[in-house]
Scaffold this active site. Structure first.
Site, PDB file in Angstrom:
ATOM      1  N   CYS A 152      12.534 -74.860   2.775  1.00  0.00           N
ATOM      2  CA  CYS A 152      13.546 -74.705   1.720  1.00  0.00           C
ATOM      3  C   CYS A 152      14.872 -74.225   2.307  1.00  0.00           C
ATOM      4  CB  CYS A 152      13.037 -73.711   0.690  1.00  0.00           C
ATOM      5  SG  CYS A 152      14.227 -73.289  -0.608  1.00  0.00           S
ATOM      6  N   GLU A 182       6.371 -67.047   4.533  1.00  0.00           N
ATOM      7  CA  GLU A 182       7.832 -67.033   4.641  1.00  0.00           C
ATOM      8  C   GLU A 182       8.320 -65.819   5.422  1.00  0.00           C
ATOM      9  OE1 GLU A 182      11.733 -66.130   1.986  1.00  0.00           O
ATOM     10  OE2 GLU A 182      10.147 -67.236   0.950  1.00  0.00           O
ATOM     11  N   THR A 251      12.630 -64.643  -0.054  1.00  0.00           N
ATOM     12  CA  THR A 251      13.483 -65.174  -1.127  1.00  0.00           C
ATOM     13  C   THR A 251      12.869 -65.063  -2.512  1.00  0.00           C
ATOM     14  OG1 THR A 251      12.590 -67.410  -0.793  1.00  0.00           O
ATOM     15  CG2 THR A 251      14.596 -66.821   0.422  1.00  0.00           C
ATOM     16  N   CYS A 289      16.543 -66.233  -3.698  1.00  0.00           N
ATOM     17  CA  CYS A 289      16.530 -67.640  -4.104  1.00  0.00           C
ATOM     18  C   CYS A 289      17.081 -67.776  -5.520  1.00  0.00           C
ATOM     19  CB  CYS A 289      15.089 -68.149  -4.039  1.00  0.00           C
ATOM     20  SG  CYS A 289      14.787 -69.680  -4.906  1.00  0.00           S
ATOM     21  N   SER A 320       4.161 -65.807  -4.642  1.00  0.00           N
ATOM     22  CA  SER A 320       4.920 -64.566  -4.784  1.00  0.00           C
ATOM     23  C   SER A 320       5.805 -64.578  -6.017  1.00  0.00           C
ATOM     24  CB  SER A 320       5.773 -64.339  -3.530  1.00  0.00           C
ATOM     25  OG  SER A 320       6.558 -63.172  -3.657  1.00  0.00           O
ATOM     26  N   ASN A 321       6.576 -65.656  -6.206  1.00  0.00           N
ATOM     27  CA  ASN A 321       7.502 -65.668  -7.339  1.00  0.00           C
ATOM     28  C   ASN A 321       6.750 -65.673  -8.662  1.00  0.00           C
ATOM     29  OD1 ASN A 321       7.789 -68.607  -8.682  1.00  0.00           O
ATOM     30  ND2 ASN A 321       7.362 -68.863  -6.519  1.00  0.00           N
TER      31      ASN A 321
END
Length: 411
Positions: A152, A182, A251, A289, A320-321
Protein backbone atom coordinates in the site's frame (compact mmCIF):
# COMPACT_ATOMS: atom_id res chain seq x y z
CA UNK A 1 9.92 -28.37 -13.48
CA UNK A 2 12.15 -25.79 -15.10
CA UNK A 3 13.82 -24.04 -12.19
CA UNK A 4 15.22 -21.16 -14.19
CA UNK A 5 13.56 -18.23 -15.90
CA UNK A 6 14.56 -15.07 -17.74
CA UNK A 7 15.79 -12.31 -15.42
CA UNK A 8 12.72 -10.72 -13.80
CA UNK A 9 11.85 -7.18 -14.69
CA UNK A 10 8.95 -4.77 -14.54
CA UNK A 11 5.80 -6.33 -15.98
CA UNK A 12 2.67 -4.27 -16.60
CA UNK A 13 -0.11 -6.35 -15.08
CA UNK A 14 -2.76 -3.68 -15.48
CA UNK A 15 -3.26 -3.69 -19.23
CA UNK A 16 -6.84 -3.06 -20.39
CA UNK A 17 -7.19 -6.67 -21.55
CA UNK A 18 -6.02 -8.15 -18.26
CA UNK A 19 -7.95 -5.73 -16.07
CA UNK A 20 -11.21 -6.37 -17.90
CA UNK A 21 -10.86 -10.06 -17.01
CA UNK A 22 -9.82 -9.21 -13.45
CA UNK A 23 -12.69 -6.79 -12.92
CA UNK A 24 -15.28 -9.33 -14.00
CA UNK A 25 -13.84 -11.98 -11.69
CA UNK A 26 -13.43 -9.66 -8.70
CA UNK A 27 -16.98 -8.38 -9.04
CA UNK A 28 -18.32 -11.92 -9.25
CA UNK A 29 -16.52 -12.85 -6.05
CA UNK A 30 -16.93 -9.74 -3.92
CA UNK A 31 -19.59 -7.38 -5.30
CA UNK A 32 -22.87 -6.80 -3.45
CA UNK A 33 -25.86 -5.22 -5.25
CA UNK A 34 -27.61 -4.99 -1.87
CA UNK A 35 -24.81 -2.96 -0.28
CA UNK A 36 -24.56 -0.76 -3.38
CA UNK A 37 -28.30 -0.14 -3.20
CA UNK A 38 -28.13 0.83 0.47
CA UNK A 39 -25.17 3.13 -0.16
CA UNK A 40 -27.25 4.95 -2.75
CA UNK A 41 -30.36 5.25 -0.58
CA UNK A 42 -29.07 6.48 2.77
CA UNK A 43 -27.65 3.26 4.18
CA UNK A 44 -30.79 2.26 6.08
CA UNK A 45 -33.10 -0.76 5.74
CA UNK A 46 -36.09 -1.43 7.98
CA UNK A 47 -38.58 -4.33 8.15
CA UNK A 48 -39.90 -6.89 10.61
CA UNK A 49 -39.06 -4.76 13.63
CA UNK A 50 -35.41 -4.64 12.57
CA UNK A 51 -33.57 -1.57 11.30
CA UNK A 52 -30.08 -1.92 9.87
CA UNK A 53 -27.84 1.12 9.41
CA UNK A 54 -24.59 1.09 7.50
CA UNK A 55 -21.78 3.46 8.39
CA UNK A 56 -21.04 5.93 5.60
CA UNK A 57 -17.57 4.49 5.01
CA UNK A 58 -16.68 0.82 5.41
CA UNK A 59 -15.14 -2.12 3.62
CA UNK A 60 -12.48 -2.27 0.92
CA UNK A 61 -10.17 0.73 0.59
CA UNK A 62 -8.22 1.62 -2.55
CA UNK A 63 -5.04 -0.06 -1.32
CA UNK A 64 -6.85 -3.33 -0.65
CA UNK A 65 -8.67 -3.20 -4.00
CA UNK A 66 -5.36 -2.60 -5.77
CA UNK A 67 -3.68 -5.52 -3.96
CA UNK A 68 -6.49 -7.90 -4.86
CA UNK A 69 -6.56 -6.69 -8.48
CA UNK A 70 -2.82 -7.29 -8.80
CA UNK A 71 -3.09 -10.76 -7.27
CA UNK A 72 -5.85 -11.72 -9.70
CA UNK A 73 -3.91 -10.17 -12.60
CA UNK A 74 -0.86 -12.23 -11.63
CA UNK A 75 -2.83 -15.43 -12.25
CA UNK A 76 -3.71 -14.18 -15.76
CA UNK A 77 -0.30 -12.89 -16.81
CA UNK A 78 1.88 -15.67 -15.36
CA UNK A 79 -0.15 -18.73 -16.31
CA UNK A 80 1.84 -21.93 -16.04
CA UNK A 81 4.26 -20.59 -13.43
CA UNK A 82 4.16 -21.27 -9.71
CA UNK A 83 2.73 -18.27 -7.88
CA UNK A 84 3.32 -17.72 -4.18
CA UNK A 85 1.98 -15.21 -1.69
CA UNK A 86 3.97 -14.01 1.30
CA UNK A 87 1.57 -14.77 4.13
CA UNK A 88 -1.81 -13.12 3.52
CA UNK A 89 -2.66 -10.55 0.85
CA UNK A 90 -4.86 -8.78 3.42
CA UNK A 91 -6.30 -9.79 6.78
CA UNK A 92 -9.50 -11.43 5.61
CA UNK A 93 -9.76 -15.25 5.55
CA UNK A 94 -12.39 -15.41 2.80
CA UNK A 95 -10.29 -13.29 0.44
CA UNK A 96 -7.14 -15.30 1.13
CA UNK A 97 -9.04 -18.57 0.62
CA UNK A 98 -10.32 -17.26 -2.70
CA UNK A 99 -6.75 -16.58 -3.85
CA UNK A 100 -5.79 -20.11 -2.84
CA UNK A 101 -8.67 -21.38 -4.97
CA UNK A 102 -7.15 -19.49 -7.92
CA UNK A 103 -3.94 -21.51 -7.53
CA UNK A 104 -1.87 -19.03 -5.50
CA UNK A 105 0.17 -20.89 -2.90
CA UNK A 106 0.87 -19.46 0.53
CA UNK A 107 4.46 -19.37 1.76
CA UNK A 108 4.35 -20.88 5.23
CA UNK A 109 5.76 -18.97 8.18
CA UNK A 110 8.20 -20.32 10.74
CA UNK A 111 8.85 -18.17 13.81
CA UNK A 112 7.28 -15.18 12.09
CA UNK A 113 9.30 -15.45 8.86
CA UNK A 114 8.24 -16.90 5.51
CA UNK A 115 9.94 -20.08 4.31
CA UNK A 116 11.72 -19.12 1.09
CA UNK A 117 13.98 -22.17 0.75
CA UNK A 118 11.79 -23.95 -1.80
CA UNK A 119 11.48 -21.00 -4.18
CA UNK A 120 12.95 -21.21 -7.70
CA UNK A 121 13.98 -18.45 -10.08
CA UNK A 122 10.99 -19.34 -12.27
CA UNK A 123 8.51 -18.61 -9.47
CA UNK A 124 6.37 -15.52 -8.99
CA UNK A 125 6.07 -14.05 -5.49
CA UNK A 126 3.29 -11.65 -4.48
CA UNK A 127 4.17 -9.21 -1.70
CA UNK A 128 1.05 -8.38 0.36
CA UNK A 129 -0.48 -4.97 1.01
CA UNK A 130 1.37 -4.72 4.36
CA UNK A 131 4.73 -4.99 2.59
CA UNK A 132 7.60 -7.27 3.62
CA UNK A 133 10.83 -7.00 5.56
CA UNK A 134 13.99 -5.81 3.82
CA UNK A 135 15.78 -9.13 4.31
CA UNK A 136 12.83 -11.04 2.85
CA UNK A 137 12.72 -8.86 -0.25
CA UNK A 138 16.48 -9.17 -0.69
CA UNK A 139 16.33 -12.97 -0.43
CA UNK A 140 13.54 -13.23 -3.03
CA UNK A 141 15.46 -10.95 -5.39
CA UNK A 142 18.61 -13.04 -4.85
CA UNK A 143 16.75 -16.20 -5.84
CA UNK A 144 15.63 -14.39 -8.99
CA UNK A 145 11.88 -14.65 -8.60
CA UNK A 146 9.47 -12.36 -10.40
CA UNK A 147 8.10 -10.03 -7.69
CA UNK A 148 4.60 -8.57 -7.76
CA UNK A 149 4.60 -5.91 -5.06
CA UNK A 150 1.14 -4.87 -3.82
CA UNK A 151 2.42 -2.80 -0.85
CA UNK A 152 0.00 0.00 0.00
CA UNK A 153 1.17 3.52 -0.80
CA UNK A 154 0.34 4.70 2.72
CA UNK A 155 2.65 2.04 4.16
CA UNK A 156 5.45 3.15 1.83
CA UNK A 157 4.96 6.72 3.07
CA UNK A 158 5.78 5.52 6.58
CA UNK A 159 8.85 3.72 5.24
CA UNK A 160 10.01 6.97 3.66
CA UNK A 161 9.76 8.68 7.06
CA UNK A 162 11.66 6.05 9.04
CA UNK A 163 14.37 5.91 6.39
CA UNK A 164 14.70 9.68 6.78
CA UNK A 165 14.94 9.25 10.56
CA UNK A 166 17.70 6.68 10.06
CA UNK A 167 19.71 9.00 7.79
CA UNK A 168 19.45 11.75 10.43
CA UNK A 169 20.52 9.45 13.26
CA UNK A 170 17.00 9.51 14.75
CA UNK A 171 15.54 6.49 16.56
CA UNK A 172 12.10 5.54 15.21
CA UNK A 173 9.49 5.07 17.92
CA UNK A 174 6.77 3.15 16.09
CA UNK A 175 3.24 3.13 17.47
CA UNK A 176 2.01 -0.28 16.42
CA UNK A 177 1.89 -3.99 17.07
CA UNK A 178 5.38 -5.49 17.05
CA UNK A 179 4.04 -8.82 15.76
CA UNK A 180 2.12 -7.27 12.83
CA UNK A 181 3.51 -7.74 9.29
CA UNK A 182 3.34 -4.04 8.52
CA UNK A 183 5.20 -3.00 11.65
CA UNK A 184 7.88 -5.63 11.06
CA UNK A 185 8.35 -4.30 7.53
CA UNK A 186 8.53 -0.72 8.78
CA UNK A 187 10.98 -1.62 11.55
CA UNK A 188 13.28 -3.26 9.00
CA UNK A 189 13.44 0.04 7.09
CA UNK A 190 14.22 1.88 10.31
CA UNK A 191 17.30 -0.33 10.78
CA UNK A 192 18.32 -0.51 7.13
CA UNK A 193 20.42 -3.08 5.33
CA UNK A 194 23.59 -1.88 7.05
CA UNK A 195 22.03 -2.10 10.52
CA UNK A 196 22.83 1.52 11.28
CA UNK A 197 19.40 2.61 12.52
CA UNK A 198 17.32 1.91 15.60
CA UNK A 199 13.65 1.54 16.49
CA UNK A 200 11.36 0.86 19.42
CA UNK A 201 7.73 -0.31 19.03
CA UNK A 202 5.15 0.90 21.57
CA UNK A 203 1.77 -0.84 21.53
CA UNK A 204 -0.30 1.50 23.68
CA UNK A 205 -0.21 4.50 25.99
CA UNK A 206 0.90 2.42 28.96
CA UNK A 207 4.05 1.37 27.09
CA UNK A 208 4.47 4.94 25.89
CA UNK A 209 4.48 6.12 29.48
CA UNK A 210 7.26 3.66 30.32
CA UNK A 211 9.34 5.13 27.50
CA UNK A 212 8.53 8.68 28.58
CA UNK A 213 9.57 7.98 32.15
CA UNK A 214 12.89 6.60 30.93
CA UNK A 215 13.44 9.63 28.71
CA UNK A 216 12.84 11.94 31.67
CA UNK A 217 14.71 10.17 34.42
CA UNK A 218 16.49 7.12 33.07
CA UNK A 219 16.00 3.90 35.00
CA UNK A 220 16.79 0.22 35.16
CA UNK A 221 18.14 -0.56 31.68
CA UNK A 222 17.88 -4.35 32.05
CA UNK A 223 14.26 -4.09 33.14
CA UNK A 224 13.47 -1.77 30.22
CA UNK A 225 15.08 -4.13 27.72
CA UNK A 226 13.16 -7.10 29.13
CA UNK A 227 9.88 -5.24 28.81
CA UNK A 228 10.43 -4.36 25.15
CA UNK A 229 12.08 -7.62 24.13
CA UNK A 230 11.08 -8.42 20.55
CA UNK A 231 9.95 -4.84 19.98
CA UNK A 232 13.27 -3.05 19.45
CA UNK A 233 16.26 -3.02 17.16
CA UNK A 234 19.34 -5.18 17.85
CA UNK A 235 21.76 -3.60 20.33
CA UNK A 236 19.13 -1.05 21.35
CA UNK A 237 20.39 1.03 24.28
CA UNK A 238 17.76 3.29 25.88
CA UNK A 239 20.45 5.48 27.42
CA UNK A 240 21.70 6.33 23.93
CA UNK A 241 18.88 5.72 21.49
CA UNK A 242 16.15 7.67 23.30
CA UNK A 243 18.06 10.94 23.08
CA UNK A 244 16.89 11.78 19.52
CA UNK A 245 13.59 10.18 18.52
CA UNK A 246 11.00 10.41 15.78
CA UNK A 247 7.46 9.02 16.02
CA UNK A 248 5.98 6.89 13.23
CA UNK A 249 3.10 4.45 13.24
CA UNK A 250 1.46 1.37 11.87
CA UNK A 251 -1.02 2.95 9.45
CA UNK A 252 -4.05 1.14 10.87
CA UNK A 253 -3.76 2.34 14.47
CA UNK A 254 -6.25 4.75 16.03
CA UNK A 255 -5.37 8.29 15.02
CA UNK A 256 -6.25 9.73 18.43
CA UNK A 257 -3.99 7.25 20.21
CA UNK A 258 -1.08 7.86 17.82
CA UNK A 259 -1.46 11.60 18.34
CA UNK A 260 -1.43 11.07 22.11
CA UNK A 261 1.71 8.91 21.81
CA UNK A 262 3.32 11.78 19.93
CA UNK A 263 2.19 14.37 22.51
CA UNK A 264 3.45 12.37 25.48
CA UNK A 265 6.86 11.67 23.98
CA UNK A 266 7.17 15.30 22.89
CA UNK A 267 6.44 16.43 26.47
CA UNK A 268 8.95 13.98 27.88
CA UNK A 269 11.65 15.25 25.51
CA UNK A 270 10.79 18.86 26.42
CA UNK A 271 10.96 18.01 30.13
CA UNK A 272 14.37 16.40 29.68
CA UNK A 273 16.05 18.85 27.32
CA UNK A 274 13.86 21.99 27.39
CA UNK A 275 11.29 23.17 24.82
CA UNK A 276 13.86 25.23 22.97
CA UNK A 277 15.85 22.04 22.28
CA UNK A 278 12.92 20.05 20.83
CA UNK A 279 14.11 20.32 17.19
CA UNK A 280 17.39 18.73 18.22
CA UNK A 281 15.72 15.74 19.88
CA UNK A 282 12.25 15.14 18.36
CA UNK A 283 10.58 14.50 15.01
CA UNK A 284 6.98 13.65 14.06
CA UNK A 285 5.03 13.08 10.85
CA UNK A 286 1.35 12.19 10.47
CA UNK A 287 1.27 8.84 8.68
CA UNK A 288 -2.17 7.47 9.61
CA UNK A 289 -3.88 5.80 6.64
CA UNK A 290 -6.61 8.04 5.20
CA UNK A 291 -8.99 5.11 4.64
CA UNK A 292 -8.51 3.90 8.22
CA UNK A 293 -9.33 7.35 9.53
CA UNK A 294 -12.33 7.68 7.22
CA UNK A 295 -13.84 4.45 8.56
CA UNK A 296 -13.19 5.45 12.16
CA UNK A 297 -14.77 8.87 11.58
CA UNK A 298 -17.81 7.31 9.87
CA UNK A 299 -18.37 4.92 12.76
CA UNK A 300 -17.97 7.72 15.30
CA UNK A 301 -20.54 9.80 13.41
CA UNK A 302 -23.02 6.91 13.30
CA UNK A 303 -22.60 6.22 17.02
CA UNK A 304 -23.11 9.91 17.82
CA UNK A 305 -26.14 10.48 15.59
CA UNK A 306 -28.06 7.23 15.71
CA UNK A 307 -29.74 5.57 18.68
CA UNK A 308 -28.44 2.07 18.08
CA UNK A 309 -29.14 -0.97 20.23
CA UNK A 310 -26.03 -2.84 19.13
CA UNK A 311 -23.21 -2.79 16.59
CA UNK A 312 -21.88 -5.52 14.30
CA UNK A 313 -18.35 -5.20 12.95
CA UNK A 314 -17.52 -7.53 10.05
CA UNK A 315 -13.96 -8.50 9.14
CA UNK A 316 -10.94 -10.67 9.78
CA UNK A 317 -10.06 -11.19 13.42
CA UNK A 318 -6.38 -10.43 12.78
CA UNK A 319 -7.19 -7.18 10.98
CA UNK A 320 -5.81 -4.25 12.95
CA UNK A 321 -8.08 -1.57 11.51
CA UNK A 322 -11.16 -3.80 12.00
CA UNK A 323 -10.20 -4.51 15.61
CA UNK A 324 -10.02 -0.79 16.30
CA UNK A 325 -13.54 -0.33 14.93
CA UNK A 326 -14.70 -3.02 17.36
CA UNK A 327 -12.89 -1.25 20.21
CA UNK A 328 -14.68 1.99 19.34
CA UNK A 329 -18.03 0.22 19.38
CA UNK A 330 -17.35 -1.61 22.65
CA UNK A 331 -16.80 1.68 24.43
CA UNK A 332 -20.34 2.80 23.56
CA UNK A 333 -22.73 -0.15 23.19
CA UNK A 334 -22.94 -3.96 22.83
CA UNK A 335 -20.63 -4.83 19.93
CA UNK A 336 -20.16 -8.11 18.07
CA UNK A 337 -17.06 -8.65 15.91
CA UNK A 338 -17.80 -11.33 13.27
CA UNK A 339 -15.73 -12.69 10.42
CA UNK A 340 -18.83 -13.73 8.47
CA UNK A 341 -22.60 -14.27 8.63
CA UNK A 342 -22.23 -17.90 9.69
CA UNK A 343 -21.31 -16.62 13.15
CA UNK A 344 -24.91 -15.42 13.64
CA UNK A 345 -26.17 -18.74 14.96
CA UNK A 346 -29.73 -17.79 15.89
CA UNK A 347 -31.87 -15.17 17.60
CA UNK A 348 -30.55 -16.57 20.86
CA UNK A 349 -26.82 -17.03 20.11
CA UNK A 350 -24.02 -15.28 18.29
CA UNK A 351 -20.37 -16.34 17.99
CA UNK A 352 -17.93 -13.44 17.92
CA UNK A 353 -14.36 -12.43 18.62
CA UNK A 354 -13.58 -11.26 22.14
CA UNK A 355 -10.80 -8.66 21.87
CA UNK A 356 -9.85 -9.10 25.52
CA UNK A 357 -9.73 -12.90 25.61
CA UNK A 358 -8.24 -13.20 22.11
CA UNK A 359 -10.66 -15.93 21.06
CA UNK A 360 -14.18 -16.53 19.80
CA UNK A 361 -16.94 -16.64 22.38
CA UNK A 362 -20.68 -17.32 22.22
CA UNK A 363 -23.07 -14.77 23.66
CA UNK A 364 -26.65 -15.75 24.53
CA UNK A 365 -29.73 -13.54 24.28
CA UNK A 366 -27.86 -11.06 22.11
CA UNK A 367 -30.73 -9.92 19.89
CA UNK A 368 -33.65 -8.04 21.51
CA UNK A 369 -37.06 -9.50 20.65
CA UNK A 370 -38.80 -6.17 20.10
CA UNK A 371 -37.89 -3.40 17.68
CA UNK A 372 -34.12 -3.23 17.36
CA UNK A 373 -31.72 -0.92 15.53
CA UNK A 374 -28.38 -2.42 14.48
CA UNK A 375 -25.38 -0.53 13.16
CA UNK A 376 -23.03 -2.29 10.76
CA UNK A 377 -19.50 -1.40 9.74
CA UNK A 378 -16.55 -3.32 8.32
CA UNK A 379 -12.80 -3.05 8.15
CA UNK A 380 -10.85 -2.00 5.06
CA UNK A 381 -10.12 -5.64 4.24
CA UNK A 382 -13.75 -6.82 4.24
CA UNK A 383 -15.52 -7.33 0.88
CA UNK A 384 -19.08 -6.14 0.34
CA UNK A 385 -20.45 -9.63 -0.25
CA UNK A 386 -19.69 -10.54 3.39
CA UNK A 387 -21.56 -7.45 4.55
CA UNK A 388 -24.55 -8.41 2.39
CA UNK A 389 -24.56 -11.94 3.78
CA UNK A 390 -24.58 -10.50 7.30
CA UNK A 391 -27.55 -8.24 6.53
CA UNK A 392 -29.47 -11.08 4.87
CA UNK A 393 -28.81 -13.35 7.86
CA UNK A 394 -30.14 -10.75 10.28
CA UNK A 395 -33.39 -10.48 8.33
CA UNK A 396 -33.66 -14.26 8.05
CA UNK A 397 -33.90 -14.30 11.83
CA UNK A 398 -37.01 -12.11 11.48
CA UNK A 399 -38.30 -14.23 8.58
CA UNK A 400 -37.95 -11.30 6.21
CA UNK A 401 -36.89 -11.88 2.60
CA UNK A 402 -34.55 -9.00 1.74
CA UNK A 403 -34.79 -9.70 -1.98
CA UNK A 404 -38.54 -9.10 -1.87
CA UNK A 405 -38.02 -5.70 -0.23
CA UNK A 406 -35.70 -4.21 -2.81
CA UNK A 407 -35.65 -3.64 -6.58
CA UNK A 408 -32.61 -5.86 -6.96
CA UNK A 409 -31.66 -8.83 -9.01
CA UNK A 410 -28.45 -10.75 -9.51
CA UNK A 411 -27.08 -11.09 -13.01
Amino acid sequence: MNKTAPPPGKVNLRTPEVMSLVQAEVERHYRSPLVEYLQGTGGCLSAGGLTVRLAKAFGFCYGVERAIDLAYATTKVFRGRRIFLLGEIIHNPEVNDQLTALGIQRLQEHEGESDLDNLHASDVVIVPAFGAQVKTMARIAQIGCQIVDTTCGDVMTVWKRVRQYRREGVTSIIHGKAWHEETKATASRAVGEDGSGHYLVVYDLAETDVVCEYIRRGGNKEEFLRKFQGAMSPAFDPDIHLQFVGVANQTTMMRGETEEVQRRIRRAIADRYGSEKLPEHFRFFDTICGATQERQDALREMLDRQKLDLLIVVGGYNSSNTSHLAEMGESRLPTYFLKNAEKIISNAQIQHWDLHKGCEVITDHWLPEENVEIGITAGASCPNNLIEETIRRLYELREVNVAAMLPLHRD
